[in-house]
Enzyme design. Structure first.
Site, PDB file in Angstrom:
ATOM      1  N   GLY A   1       0.875  -1.002  -0.008  1.00  0.00           N
ATOM      2  CA  GLY A   1      -0.202   0.048  -0.089  1.00  0.00           C
ATOM      3  C   GLY A   1       0.916   1.309   0.180  1.00  0.00           C
ATOM      4  O   GLY A   1       2.131   1.131   0.703  1.00  0.00           O
TER       5      GLY A   1
ATOM      6  N   SER B   1       4.709   4.871   2.935  1.00  0.00           N
ATOM      7  CA  SER B   1       4.498   3.327   2.314  1.00  0.00           C
ATOM      8  C   SER B   1       4.151   1.847   2.992  1.00  0.00           C
ATOM      9  O   SER B   1       5.030   2.282   3.635  1.00  0.00           O
ATOM     10  CB  SER B   1       5.818   3.342   1.154  1.00  0.00           C
ATOM     11  OG  SER B   1       5.496   4.069   0.355  1.00  0.00           O
TER      12      SER B   1
ATOM     13  N   ASP C   1      -9.782  10.510   9.307  1.00  0.00           N
ATOM     14  CA  ASP C   1      -9.416  10.285   7.810  1.00  0.00           C
ATOM     15  C   ASP C   1     -10.191   8.933   7.998  1.00  0.00           C
ATOM     16  O   ASP C   1      -9.158   7.659   7.282  1.00  0.00           O
ATOM     17  CB  ASP C   1      -8.098  10.130   7.577  1.00  0.00           C
ATOM     18  CG  ASP C   1      -7.204   9.536   6.210  1.00  0.00           C
ATOM     19  OD1 ASP C   1      -8.753  10.176   5.236  1.00  0.00           O
ATOM     20  OD2 ASP C   1      -6.847   9.457   5.444  1.00  0.00           O
TER      21      ASP C   1
END
Length: 901
Positions: free
Chosen positions: A606, A612, A731
Site C-alpha cells: 500500500g 508506504s 481519515d
C-alpha cells in the site's frame, strides 16, 4: 323546413355550451396562471429576507428556471402550484417572510436546522392545506402565533429548539387533526394547558426543557392513541394523573428532572404493556417500585434514580430481554432480608444490558455470584455507597466489557479477587474511595487505562503488601508515602512517571520493585539501571537544546509504542515469550531493510501521501508477517503524521484498533532521517480491497459486513468517548479498515489524528483534514475536526459498503451524492441500491431457503435499518448526525436479528 327546425335549435344550444366551456377553461387557466405568479412572487419574497446562504441552496431561485424546479421546492403535477418547501440544514440566516402565507397550496413547510430569526409570521394561518410545519432548531422568538388555528389540516407541528416565549397558544387546541406536537427546548411558561386534551388524534407530545411549571393535567387521558409523552425538565409538580396510565399504547414516557410526587400504580406494567422507555429520574416519587414492570417486555430504558422509592426490589428482569439501561440509584431500597439482592439472578437473561446503576440506594446483603452472569455488553456497573458486605465474588472477572466499575463505600471484606485483572477495558483515575478498604492487602489495577497521579489517600492502606499498577497511563512523581508502607512487591512499570526514585523501603530491593517503561525516571538503586539525576541535568546543559528535543521526541515515541505493545494480551500459551520479545525489541533501519527484501516493490502492499507500507518478516517474529509503514519524510506533514500516530498509540488500546509492535526512528545508510512504524500484519487486507479490487474472487455477505461495521463503530465509540483526551481519527475510509484472520476489523492510520482539549498536533484551518468524499462538509468551510466529523465519514463508509459505490463515483454529480442516493431509496425500495453480492450467502443457505418469505422480510428490514444508520450519520448538519453510541447499539440489534435467521 319544419323538419330542420329542431336541428337548428340543438345546434344553437350546443354552440352556447361550447362557448361556456371555453370561457370556463379560459377562466380556469387564467386563475392558475395568476396563482402561479402569486407563488413565484411569494418565493422571491422569501428569498429576499434570507441574508446568508453559505451552501448556495437558493442559487437556483431565479428566472432561468421555472420555480417548480428550484432547490427545495415541489409543485403539484397538474396545477404547478407550490406544495412542498423543504430547506433543512442549509445554514440559512434571516427571517421568514409573511408572504409565505400566499402559498395557498402549501402542504409541507420544513426549515429545520437553520438560523431563521424574528417572529413566526401570523400569515401562516392562511395555509389551510398545510399538514406539516417544521421550524425546529432555529432562532425564532416571540410567541406561538394565534392564527395557527387557521391551519385546520395540520397534522405535525414542530417548533422545538427555538426561543419562543409565552404560554402554549389556545389556537393549537383547535387543530383537531394534530398527531405530533414538538415544542421542547423553548422558553414557554404557563403549564401544559388542559384544553390540549381536545386533540384526540395526538400520538406524540414533547414539551421538554421549558420552564412551564404547574402540574400535568388530567385531560391528557383523552389522548387514547398517544405513543410518546415527553415533559422532562419542565418544573412540573404534583402527582402523575391516573388517566395517563390508561393510555395503553404508550411506548415512551419521560418526565425526569421535575418535582413529581406520589407513587406508581402497582399494576403499571399491565396498564402500559408497550413501554420501551420509562424515564422518571430526578423526582420525588415514593412507595415500592412496582414489580409488574416485568410485563413491559419491550422495555429498553428504565431510569428511575434520584427518587424516594423504598422497600425490597422485587422485579423479575428475566422477561426484559431488550433492556439496556437500568438506573435505580439514589433511592431508599433495602429490606434487611437475606435474599435482598436476589434480583441480580434474573438479570442474566438481559443480554443487551449496557448500564446498571444501583448506587446509594441502601442495598444490603451479599453480592451474589450471579453478578458474573451479566451481559458481556455491560460497560458501567455502579454499586457504590450501599451496605453490601461479604467478599467480592470471583465471577466479577467475567464482566470483560466493563469500562467503569464502582464498588466504593460498602462493607466488603477479604482480598480483591485476582480475576478482576480480566477487566482490561476499565479506565478515567484510580478512585480515592479505595482508601476506605483499610484491611486491603493486595491491590492489582494493571493493564487498564487509569491516568493522573497515584492518589495520596492510598497512604491509609497500612495493611497493603502487594501493589501492581503497571501498564496504565499514570503520571507525575512517585509519591513518598509508598516508602512508608510495608510493601513486599511494587510494580509501577509502563506508565509515565517522572523524577527521582527513592532508595528506601520497598525501593531498596530490585527484586521487589519494577519501574520499566518509565523513561523519565532517574536515580534509585544501581540495579534498576536508571540514569543519575545529576548527570541528566548536567547533560542537558552541555547538549544543544534542539538535539535534546529531537532525541527525546524520537526515543519517547519508540518507548511509547513499545509500552503499548507490551500491554496487549496474547494467547496464554505464548504470553511469556511474546511479552518478552515486545518489551525489549528495538528495530534498526538495517533490520527493516532486510525484513522487506530491501523495501522491494514485490513486498509493497500500500502507498499513501505520507507513507508506504510493506510486508516483511522480522527475525524476532520468526515466520510471522508484519506490516512496516515507512514515512515519506520528504513530504510536508509526514513528520507530524508520524508523531501524531505515535501519540495516538500511546493513548489507545482496543481490539478493533490496529495493533502496533514497535517503531523505528533512525537514519538510513546515506545519513537521511528514517522513521517507520511496525504493525501486526492483517492477512485479509483492507475493506477497500474487498469492495473494489478485481483480484477478490469472493465478496462479503451481510453478516460479515454487519460485524465489520460493529467493529468500526466500536472503535470510534472508544476513541471518542472512552479516551482522555478524546481522539478524532480524521481519515476514516475503507482503505484504513484492516481485516485479520477471523475477519475482525481493525481501524488504522492515525496520521491525521486530533487530540481534543490539548495543544498537541492541532490542525490548522488550511491543513489536510481527510480524503475527498469522506470529509464532512463543515471541514471545507474551515471548521475544526470534531467527533461528528468522524461520524460523517463512518456514514459514508457504511453506505459505500452497502452499495459498493465510492462517494466519488461518476454518477454522483449534479446534486446527487451517495448520501442522497441512499436516502431516496429508503423512501421507496432500499434493496434497489444494495450490492447484489451481499445477499448471495443467504440464497445458498438451507435454513434460509426453508422459510424464504419470513427471512426475506427480516433481511429487508435489516438492510433498511443499516442504510438508515448510514444516512443518519452522513447528514450535512453535525448536530443532527447520529450519536456513535447509538450507532453501536443499533448495529448490535441488527446483528442479533441476522444471527437469528
Amino acid at each position: 323546413m319544419n323538419s330542420k327546425q329542431p336541428i337548428n335549435c340543438l345546434s344553437s344550444s350546443s354552440h352556447i355550451h361550447y362557448h361556456f366551456y371555453v370561457l370556463v377553461i379560459f377562466l380556469t387557466f387564467t386563475a392558475i396562471s395568476a396563482g402561479n405568479e402569486t407563488d413565484y412572487q411569494a418565493l422571491l419574497k422569501i428569498k429576499s429576507m434570507i441574508t446568508q446562504d453559505p451552501y448556495r441552496a437558493l442559487t437556483s431561485w431565479n428566472n432561468s428556471l421555472h420555480f417548480c424546479d428550484w432547490t427545495g421546492v415541489t409543485c403539484g403535477r397538474w396545477h404547478k402550484r407550490v406544495t412542498y418547501i423543504v430547506l433543512e440544514s442549509r445554514g440559512l440566516e434571516g427571517s421568514l417572510s409573511p408572504h409565505v402565507g400566499n402559498l395557498s397550496f402549501l402542504r409541507k413547510l420544513s426549515l429545520s436546522n437553520n438560523s431563521f430569526q424574528g417572529v413566526i409570521p401570523d400569515e401562516l394561518g392562511r395555509l389551510y392545506r398545510l399538514r406539516l410545519l417544521t421550524l425546529e432548531e432555529n432562532k425564532f422568538t416571540g410567541v406561538i402565533p394565534a392564527n395557527i388555528s387557521g391551519c385546520s389540516n395540520l397534522e405535525e407541528l414542530n417548533l422545538s429548539k427555538n426561543k419562543l416565549v409565552g404560554s402554549i397558544s389556545k389556537a393549537i387546541g383547535f387543530l383537531s387533526k394534530l398527531r405530533v406536537v414538538s415544542l421542547q427546548d423553548n422558553k414557554l411558561t404557563g403549564g401544559i394547558p388542559p384544553f390540549l386534551g381536545n386533540i384526540t388524534s395526538m400520538e406524540v407530545f414533547s414539551i421538554s426543557r421549558n420552564p412551564l411549571g404547574e402540574s400535568i393535567p388530567d385531560t391528557i387521558g383523552h389522548w387514547k392513541v398517544l405513543k410518546e409523552f415527553h415533559s422532562d425538565g419542565c418544573n412540573l409538580y404534583g402527582t402523575i394523573p391516573h388517566s395517563l396510565y390508561n393510555l395503553s399504547l404508550l411506548t415512551r414516557f419521560s418526565s425526569y428532572e421535575n418535582q413529581l410526587i406520589g407513587s406508581l400504580p402497582s399494576a403499571i406494567g399491565a396498564m402500559l404493556p408497550h413501554l420501551v422507555n420509562l424515564q422518571l429520574w430526578g423526582n420525588q416519587l415514593t412507595g415500592p417500585f412496582p414489580s409488574s414492570i416485568t410485563n413491559c417486555s419491550r422495555l429498553t430504558y428504565l431510569e428511575m434514580d434520584q427518587n424516594k422509592f423504598s422497600g425490597k426490589l422485587k422485579i423479575d428482569f428475566a422477561k426484559l430481554k431488550d433492556i439496556s439501561y437500568i438506573t435505580l440509584g439514589h433511592n431508599d431500597f433495602g429490606s434487611e432480608e437475606a435474599d435482598e439482592m436476589k434480583f441480580i439472578d434474573s438479570l442474566m437473561n438481559c443480554t443487551k444490558l449496557n448500564t446498571l446503576d444501583l448506587q446509594n440506594s441502601k442495598f444490603q446483603g451479599v453480592l451474589p455470584r450471579s453478578i458474573g452472569n451479566l451481559s458481556n455488553q455491560l460497560n458501567h456497573l455502579s454499586l457504590e455507597e450501599n451496605q453490601l458486605h461479604g467478599t467480592l465474588p470471583r465471577s466479577i472477572g467475567n464482566l470483560v466489557g466493563l469500562t467503569k466499575l464502582s464498588l466504593g463505600t460498602n462493607k466488603f471484606i477479604g482480598s480483591i479477587p485476582s480475576t478482576i485483572g480480566n477487566l482490561q477495558k476499565l479506565q478515567g483515575n484510580i478512585p480515592t474511595s479505595l482508601s476506605s478498604c483499610t484491611s486491603l492487602s493486595s491491590l492489582s489495577l494493571k493493564g487498564n487505562l487509569f491516568q493522573g497521579m497515584i492518589p495520596s489517600s492510598l497512604s491509609s492502606l497500612k495493611g497493603l503488601r502487594t501493589l501492581d499498577i503497571s501498564h496504565n497511563n499514570l503520571s507525575g512523581q512517585i509519591p513518598q508515602f509508598l516508602v512508608q508502607l510495608s510493601l513486599e512487591y511494587l510494580n509501577l512499570s509502563y506508565n509515565d512517571f517522572e523524577g527521582e526514585v527513592s532508595t528506601l523501603g520497598v525501593f531498596a530491593n530490585a527484586s521487589t520493585i519494577s519501574v520499566l517503561g518509565n523513561n523519565r525516571l532517574c536515580g534509585g538503586i544501581v540495579e534498576l539501571g536508571l540514569p543519575n539525576c545529576k548527570e541528566r541535568t548536567k547533560h542537558k546543559k552541555d547538549v544543544p537544546m534542539f538535539i535534546i528535543v529531537i532525541l527525546i521526541a524520537s526515543t519517547l515515541c519508540t518507548i511509547i509504542c513499545l509500552a503499548y505493545a507490551c500491554c496487549k494480551k496474547k494467547n496464554k500459551s505464548k504470553s511469556s515469550q511474546s511479552s518478552t520479545i515486545k518489551r525489549f525489541m528495538k528495530v534498526s533501519y538495517n533490520q527493516l531493510l532486510k525484513a522487506t527484501d530491501g523495501f522491494s516493490e514485490s513486498q509493497l502492499i500500500g502507498i499513501g501521501g505520507f507513507s508506504s507500507v510493506y510486508k516483511g518478516i522480522l527475525d524476532e517474529y520468526k515466520d510471522r508477517f508484519v506490516a512496516i509503514k515507512v514515512l515519506h519524510l520528504q513530504n510536508q506533514g509526514a513528520q507530524t503524521s508520524f508523531m501524531r500516530e505515535c501519540e495516538a498509540w500511546r493513548n489507545i488500546r482496543h481490539r478493533n484498533l490496529l495493533k502496533i509492535i514497535t517503531s523505528c526512528s533512525s537514519v538510513d545508510f546515506q545519513g537521511n532521517d528514517f522513521k517507520a512504524l511496525v504493525y501486526e500484519f492483517m492477512p485479509n487486507g483492507s475493506l477497500h480491497d474487498w469492495l473494489h479490487s478485481s483480484e477478490r474472487t469472493s465478496r462479503l455477505n451481510l453478516l460479515q459486513i454487519t460485524n465489520i461495521l460493529v467493529d468500526v463503530a466500536s472503535a470510534l465509540d472508544y476513541i471518542h468517548n472512552h479516551c482522555i483526551p478524546t481522539i478524532i481519527h480524521g481519515d476514516l475510509k475503507p482503505s484504513n479498515i484492516l481485516l485479520d484472520d477471523d475477519m475482525v476489523a481493525h481501524v488504522g492510520d492515525f496520521g491525521l489524528t486530533r487530540f481534543l482539549g490539548t495543544s498537541s498536533y492541532q490542525n490548522s484551518s488550511t491543513g489536510i483534514k481527510g480524503t475527498i468524499g469522506y470529509v464532512p462538509p463543515e471541514y471545507g468551510l474551515g471548521s475544526e475536526m470534531t467527533s461528528s466529523g468522524d461520524v460523517y465519514s463512518f456514514g459514508i463508509l457504511l453506505l459505500e459498503v452497502m452499495t459498493r459505490k465510492r462517494p466519488t463515483d461518476d454518477i454522483f454529480n449534479d446534486g446527487l451524492s451517495l448520501h442522497k442516493f441512499s436516502s431516496m431509496a429508503l423512501l421507496d425500495h432500499v434493496i434497489d441500491v444494495i450490492d447484489v453480492n451481499i445477499l448471495n450467502v443467504y440464497q445458498e443457505d438451507e435454513n434460509f431457503m426453508q422459510n424464504t418469505e419470513a427471512n426475506s422480510k427480516k433481511i429487508n428490514e435489516c438492510l433498511a435499518s443499516i442504510v438508515n444508520i448510514g444516512v443518519s450519520c452522513s447528514v450535512d448538519s453535525p448536530s443532527q448526525r447520529m450519536d456513535i453510541k447509538k450507532v453501536v447499539q443499533e448495529l448490535h440489534h441488527i446483528l442479533d436479528a441476522l444471527q437469528s435467521i
